[in-house]
Every structure is written in structure tokens, then in C-alpha cells.
Design a protein around this motif. Structure first.
Motif, PDB file in Angstrom:
ATOM      1  N   ASN A 163       0.821  -1.205   0.000  1.00  0.00           N
ATOM      2  CA  ASN A 163       0.000   0.000   0.000  1.00  0.00           C
ATOM      3  C   ASN A 163       0.862   1.265   0.000  1.00  0.00           C
ATOM      4  O   ASN A 163       0.519   2.254  -0.653  1.00  0.00           O
ATOM      5  CB  ASN A 163      -0.963  -0.004   1.188  1.00  0.00           C
ATOM      6  CG  ASN A 163      -2.051  -1.045   1.036  1.00  0.00           C
ATOM      7  OD1 ASN A 163      -2.374  -1.459  -0.068  1.00  0.00           O
ATOM      8  ND2 ASN A 163      -2.614  -1.479   2.146  1.00  0.00           N
TER       9      ASN A 163
ATOM     10  N   ILE B   7       2.214   1.824  -3.546  1.00  0.00           N
ATOM     11  CA  ILE B   7       1.146   2.315  -4.424  1.00  0.00           C
ATOM     12  C   ILE B   7       0.836   3.782  -4.128  1.00  0.00           C
ATOM     13  O   ILE B   7       0.751   4.615  -5.041  1.00  0.00           O
ATOM     14  CB  ILE B   7      -0.125   1.450  -4.279  1.00  0.00           C
ATOM     15  CG1 ILE B   7       0.130   0.053  -4.848  1.00  0.00           C
ATOM     16  CG2 ILE B   7      -1.322   2.109  -4.966  1.00  0.00           C
ATOM     17  CD1 ILE B   7      -0.952  -0.967  -4.504  1.00  0.00           C
ATOM     18  N   GLU B   8       0.685   4.122  -2.856  1.00  0.00           N
ATOM     19  CA  GLU B   8       0.267   5.468  -2.461  1.00  0.00           C
ATOM     20  C   GLU B   8       1.411   6.482  -2.523  1.00  0.00           C
ATOM     21  O   GLU B   8       1.253   7.567  -3.092  1.00  0.00           O
ATOM     22  CB  GLU B   8      -0.307   5.435  -1.041  1.00  0.00           C
ATOM     23  CG  GLU B   8      -0.844   6.753  -0.554  1.00  0.00           C
ATOM     24  CD  GLU B   8      -2.076   7.228  -1.308  1.00  0.00           C
ATOM     25  OE1 GLU B   8      -2.270   8.460  -1.384  1.00  0.00           O
ATOM     26  OE2 GLU B   8      -2.831   6.401  -1.835  1.00  0.00           O
TER      27      GLU B   8
ATOM     28  N   CYS C   7       4.709   6.099  -3.756  1.00  0.00           N
ATOM     29  CA  CYS C   7       5.574   6.082  -4.942  1.00  0.00           C
ATOM     30  C   CYS C   7       4.782   6.205  -6.233  1.00  0.00           C
ATOM     31  O   CYS C   7       5.371   6.333  -7.303  1.00  0.00           O
ATOM     32  CB  CYS C   7       6.407   4.806  -4.971  1.00  0.00           C
ATOM     33  SG  CYS C   7       7.376   4.527  -3.482  1.00  0.00           S
ATOM     34  N   LYS C   8       3.471   6.096  -6.129  1.00  0.00           N
ATOM     35  CA  LYS C   8       2.589   6.169  -7.310  1.00  0.00           C
ATOM     36  C   LYS C   8       2.968   5.107  -8.344  1.00  0.00           C
ATOM     37  O   LYS C   8       3.055   5.370  -9.539  1.00  0.00           O
ATOM     38  CB  LYS C   8       2.625   7.560  -7.948  1.00  0.00           C
ATOM     39  CG  LYS C   8       2.323   8.697  -7.011  1.00  0.00           C
ATOM     40  CD  LYS C   8       0.938   8.582  -6.426  1.00  0.00           C
ATOM     41  CE  LYS C   8       0.636   9.793  -5.536  1.00  0.00           C
ATOM     42  NZ  LYS C   8      -0.306   9.538  -4.501  1.00  0.00           N
ATOM     43  N   VAL C   9       3.172   3.891  -7.862  1.00  0.00           N
ATOM     44  CA  VAL C   9       3.544   2.768  -8.714  1.00  0.00           C
ATOM     45  C   VAL C   9       2.367   1.815  -8.828  1.00  0.00           C
ATOM     46  O   VAL C   9       1.757   1.444  -7.827  1.00  0.00           O
ATOM     47  CB  VAL C   9       4.784   2.021  -8.146  1.00  0.00           C
ATOM     48  CG1 VAL C   9       5.058   0.750  -8.909  1.00  0.00           C
ATOM     49  CG2 VAL C   9       6.004   2.938  -8.171  1.00  0.00           C
ATOM     50  N   ASP C  10       2.066   1.433 -10.048  1.00  0.00           N
ATOM     51  CA  ASP C  10       0.997   0.466 -10.316  1.00  0.00           C
ATOM     52  C   ASP C  10       1.624  -0.928 -10.346  1.00  0.00           C
ATOM     53  O   ASP C  10       2.106  -1.382 -11.384  1.00  0.00           O
ATOM     54  CB  ASP C  10       0.327   0.801 -11.648  1.00  0.00           C
ATOM     55  CG  ASP C  10      -0.908  -0.029 -11.909  1.00  0.00           C
ATOM     56  OD1 ASP C  10      -1.470  -0.598 -10.937  1.00  0.00           O
ATOM     57  OD2 ASP C  10      -1.316  -0.115 -13.080  1.00  0.00           O
ATOM     58  N   LEU C  11       1.659  -1.581  -9.197  1.00  0.00           N
ATOM     59  CA  LEU C  11       2.270  -2.914  -9.070  1.00  0.00           C
ATOM     60  C   LEU C  11       1.408  -3.968  -9.748  1.00  0.00           C
ATOM     61  O   LEU C  11       0.186  -3.834  -9.823  1.00  0.00           O
ATOM     62  CB  LEU C  11       2.423  -3.274  -7.593  1.00  0.00           C
ATOM     63  CG  LEU C  11       3.339  -2.379  -6.761  1.00  0.00           C
ATOM     64  CD1 LEU C  11       3.148  -2.680  -5.283  1.00  0.00           C
ATOM     65  CD2 LEU C  11       4.788  -2.564  -7.179  1.00  0.00           C
ATOM     66  N   ASN C  12       2.054  -5.018 -10.212  1.00  0.00           N
ATOM     67  CA  ASN C  12       1.326  -6.189 -10.713  1.00  0.00           C
ATOM     68  C   ASN C  12       1.048  -7.070  -9.501  1.00  0.00           C
ATOM     69  O   ASN C  12       1.972  -7.625  -8.911  1.00  0.00           O
ATOM     70  CB  ASN C  12       2.164  -6.935 -11.752  1.00  0.00           C
ATOM     71  CG  ASN C  12       2.488  -6.058 -12.946  1.00  0.00           C
ATOM     72  OD1 ASN C  12       1.631  -5.321 -13.424  1.00  0.00           O
ATOM     73  ND2 ASN C  12       3.714  -6.112 -13.417  1.00  0.00           N
TER      74      ASN C  12
ATOM     75  N   PRO D 178       6.887  -3.260 -11.857  1.00  0.00           N
ATOM     76  CA  PRO D 178       7.040  -2.998 -13.296  1.00  0.00           C
ATOM     77  C   PRO D 178       8.434  -2.430 -13.612  1.00  0.00           C
ATOM     78  O   PRO D 178       9.051  -1.783 -12.768  1.00  0.00           O
ATOM     79  CB  PRO D 178       5.952  -1.981 -13.612  1.00  0.00           C
ATOM     80  CG  PRO D 178       5.386  -1.545 -12.325  1.00  0.00           C
ATOM     81  CD  PRO D 178       5.873  -2.436 -11.245  1.00  0.00           C
TER      82      PRO D 178
ATOM     83  N   GLN E  28      11.162   6.634  -8.479  1.00  0.00           N
ATOM     84  CA  GLN E  28      10.191   5.604  -8.097  1.00  0.00           C
ATOM     85  C   GLN E  28      10.902   4.303  -7.758  1.00  0.00           C
ATOM     86  O   GLN E  28      10.537   3.627  -6.791  1.00  0.00           O
ATOM     87  CB  GLN E  28       9.198   5.345  -9.230  1.00  0.00           C
ATOM     88  CG  GLN E  28       8.131   6.387  -9.399  1.00  0.00           C
ATOM     89  CD  GLN E  28       7.251   6.086 -10.598  1.00  0.00           C
ATOM     90  OE1 GLN E  28       7.742   5.784 -11.682  1.00  0.00           O
ATOM     91  NE2 GLN E  28       5.944   6.164 -10.390  1.00  0.00           N
TER      92      GLN E  28
ATOM     93  N   THR F 201      10.702   2.615  -4.134  1.00  0.00           N
ATOM     94  CA  THR F 201      10.075   1.295  -4.091  1.00  0.00           C
ATOM     95  C   THR F 201      11.023   0.270  -3.477  1.00  0.00           C
ATOM     96  O   THR F 201      10.623  -0.532  -2.620  1.00  0.00           O
ATOM     97  CB  THR F 201       9.637   0.859  -5.506  1.00  0.00           C
ATOM     98  OG1 THR F 201       8.670   1.793  -5.994  1.00  0.00           O
ATOM     99  CG2 THR F 201       9.049  -0.538  -5.513  1.00  0.00           C
TER     100      THR F 201
END
Length: 108
Positions: A45, A48-49, A51-56, A71, A78, A82
Motif C-alpha cells: 500500500n 502504491i500510495e 511512490c505512485k507505482v501500479d504494481l502487478n 514494473p 520511483q 520502491t
């Protein structure tokens, strides 16, 4: 037993997989399971919040499986952030493993 597998590329965390159940206490009172869940979901979480990373993300409904892949399209900033968050997660999981080796195993 909970198994944590960390997959690295060039010494950086590329993915990790958490599977199994600790069974260290009755359902709903399993402190090892609760600790691993809190640490891992908190780190996911945060990435995602913050680092603004869209994890798989792949997981099962019963809570016995979580697979996270980072990714490759991240900016340098990032990626650094991360990595720091997931390395901190790993330190926390290793602390749990040190005290509850019978219920959790980490392969890094």
C-alpha cells in the motif's frame, strides 16, 4: 508454514511471493499470519500510495497467496523509493522469521 520468496534482478527486488498459512494459533488469532499480512500489505500500500507505482498484484481470496511484481517502467526516483520500502518490508519479515522460524521461511 508461510513461505516468502524474493526474486531479484541485479541485486534489486523484482518480485516477491508469499504463500501458505502459519497455523501458529487458532484462526483469527494467528499472530504470525497477522504480522506477515500487516507488514506485506502495508509495504504494498505504501508503494502504491507514496511512490505512485501500479504494481502487478496477484492474490487469492483465502489470503494464502500474494504475488507482487514491480514494473520495469519506473522512473529512477520511483525505483529507489520502491526498493527502500520493499527492503524495509524484508527486514521486518526477517525479524518475524528470527522469532518464529517454525512458521515462516524466507528465501532471498
Amino acid at each position: 508454514m508461510i513461505k516468502v520468496e524474493v526474486i531479484r534482478k541485479d541485486k534489486l527486488i523484482h518480485a516477491f511471493r508469499i504463500s501458505g498459512h502459519a497455523n501458529s494459533g487458532p484462526y483469527g488469532y494467528d499472530l504470525v499470519c497477522a504480522g506477515v499480512s500487516a507488514v506485506s500489505f502495508g509495504a504494498v500500500n505504501a508503494v502504491i500510495e507514496l511512490c505512485k507505482v501500479d504494481l502487478n498484484i496477484e492474490q487469492t481470496g483465502d489470503g494464502g497467496y500474494l504475488n507482487i511484481e514491480i514494473p520495469s517502467s519506473l522512473t529512477d526516483e520511483q525505483s529507489k523509493e520502491t526498493q527502500l520500502i520493499f527492503e524495509a518490508m524484508l527486514v521486518s519479515l526477517q525479524t518475524i522469521e528470527r522469532d518464529y522460524r517454525k512458521f515462516i521461511q524466507i528465501k532471498d
